[in-house]
Design a protein around this motif. Structure first.
Motif, PDB file in Angstrom:
ATOM      1  N   SER A  39      -8.973   7.590  -1.445  1.00  0.00           N
ATOM      2  CA  SER A  39      -8.597   6.187  -1.690  1.00  0.00           C
ATOM      3  C   SER A  39      -9.646   5.579  -2.603  1.00  0.00           C
ATOM      4  O   SER A  39     -10.595   6.262  -3.005  1.00  0.00           O
TER       5      SER A  39
ATOM      6  N   VAL B 244      -2.227   0.226   5.489  1.00  0.00           N
ATOM      7  CA  VAL B 244      -2.626   1.628   5.288  1.00  0.00           C
ATOM      8  C   VAL B 244      -2.294   2.449   6.536  1.00  0.00           C
ATOM      9  O   VAL B 244      -1.886   3.617   6.446  1.00  0.00           O
TER      10      VAL B 244
ATOM     11  N   ILE C 279      -4.164   7.453  -1.085  1.00  0.00           N
ATOM     12  CA  ILE C 279      -3.831   6.037  -0.861  1.00  0.00           C
ATOM     13  C   ILE C 279      -4.017   5.253  -2.156  1.00  0.00           C
ATOM     14  O   ILE C 279      -5.079   5.326  -2.781  1.00  0.00           O
TER      15      ILE C 279
ATOM     16  N   SER D  16      -3.413   1.221  -3.364  1.00  0.00           N
ATOM     17  CA  SER D  16      -3.053  -0.053  -2.749  1.00  0.00           C
ATOM     18  C   SER D  16      -3.176  -1.223  -3.700  1.00  0.00           C
ATOM     19  O   SER D  16      -4.122  -1.310  -4.482  1.00  0.00           O
TER      20      SER D  16
ATOM     21  N   THR E 238       0.868  -1.181   0.000  1.00  0.00           N
ATOM     22  CA  THR E 238       0.000   0.000   0.000  1.00  0.00           C
ATOM     23  C   THR E 238       0.900   1.224   0.000  1.00  0.00           C
ATOM     24  O   THR E 238       1.858   1.302   0.780  1.00  0.00           O
TER      25      THR E 238
END
Ligand SMILES: Nc1ncnc2c1ncn2[C@@H]1O[C@H](COP(=O)(O)OP(=O)(O)OP(=O)(O)O)[C@@H](O)[C@H]1O
Ligand SMILES: C[C@@](O)(CCO)CC(=O)[O-]
Ligand SMILES: [Mg+2]
Length: 303
Positions: free
Chosen positions: A47, A98, A82, A84, A33
């Motif tokens: 995200s 995270v 974010i 991932s 991530t």
């Protein structure tokens, strides 16, 4: 913009029992991530789950990290992005990755000078706050990388064989699964207590086997561990079907990884059988990720 990353993880042995103080062996894996942070007037978290401010519904772990930094710095606004590779709510430690990558990114941005042990500790506090009950396993292994025995925090030899993950794509919440096991344990403590102790024994017996690279024996123990995870109610039909598919096609052993109830299973296999194991899990309906153990824990990627 500062970008930091942290790895996902699989458990060789001991999930759930580790919440009750039993030992576990957990291995960081090469799916990561990435969290990028930069200065901003207000808090923005973006995200695959959406774009929010501090929001304990959509982004509970990242929101808790921001609140924690507000206790030790004068942080007001920050932009957090974010990206991932770790499927969310899947048993591969997406919440720990995270959390830890965000802590490292904010530490780097704000110059708080946290050591790795401080990062792991803060990550564990955040997982406890959001999950209710949480062991230090996921946050510790994802900070340090490698293969770790908990609660000793002892590094074991890196796993040197194929790792094949089968994802059921059934979302599972670790918080709920941990609460279900607690309820079962309250109803039948005489029955569940010994099962949790037996799960803990996998790590005690497995430690030397991992270090001597005796993966045939490690696989046998993983299979026993899988039976005990089923016994405490964290299995499902898909996870069972993928573990049998893996075992019948050359894997040393296969079991649920993480909270269960959906999410992922993991098989260890000789590298020359990885393709067979992957094909068998896919034929049983699993989404397959072939990966390797990694000794790279949380790290800064760029600034
Ligand atoms: N890429 C991401 N972006 C934002 N939040 C994420 C991301 N990945 C995970 N999360 C947060 O973590 C939660 C899932 O954590 P949970 O502990 O239930 O599953 P997991 O960590 O994938 O599995 P396990 O704990 O069994 O390893 C999500 O609901 C979300 O709050
Ligand atoms: C189910 C559990 O043992 C592992 C989740 O990855 C919970 C925890 O250790 O916090
Ligand atoms: Mg988690």
């Amino acid at each position: 913009m500062i970008t930091c990353s942290a790895p996902g993880k699989v458990y060789l042995f001991g999930e759930h029992a580790v919440v009750y103080g039993e030992p576990a062996v957990c291995c960081a894996v090469d799916i990561r991530t990435r969290v990028s942070v930069g200065p901003a007037d207000s808090v923005t978290i973006s995200s695959s789950l959406g774009t929010t401010g501090i929001d304990f519904e959509t982004h509970p772990y990242v929101s808790a990290v921001v609140e924690r930094f507000r206790e030790i710095t004068s942080l007001e606004g920050v932009s957090i992005r974010i990206v991932s590779e770790i499927p969310v709510g899947s048993g591969l430690g997406s919440s720990a990755a995270v959390t830890i990558a965000t802590i490292k990114a904010l530490d780097t941005l704000l110059g708080t000078g946290l050591e790795l042990d401080d990062i792991a500790r803060m990550g564990h506090e955040v997982e406890q706050r959001i999950q209710g009950a949480a062991s230090q396993t996921d946050t510790y292994v994802c900070t340090m990388g490698g293969v770790v025995m908990i609660p000793q925090r002892k590094g074991l030899d890196l796993i040197d064989c194929g790792l094949v993950i089968g994802n059921t794509n059934i979302f599972s919440s670790t918080k709920e699964l941990v609460a279900n096991v607690a309820e079962l344990n309250e109803s039948f403590p005489e029955v569940i207590g010994p099962v949790l102790s037996s799960i803990g024994m996998m790590s005690t017996v497995g430690e030397d086997l991992v270090n001597s690279k005796d993966y045939v024996s490690v696989g046998k123990l993983m299979n026993i561990n899988q039976g005990l995870l089923d016994a405490i109610g964290v299995g499902c039909a898909e996870l069972s079907s993928f573990t049998y598919a893996a075992r019948n096609n050359g894997a040393y052993g296969a079991k649920i990884t993480g909270a269960g109830g959906g999410g992922c299973m993991v098989a260890i296999a000789p590298r020359e059988r990885v393709d067979d194991v992957a094909a068998a899990i896919a034929a049983a309906g699993g989404e397959v990720v072939v990966t390797e153990a990694t000794d790279i824990g949380v790290r800064e990627e760029s600034r």
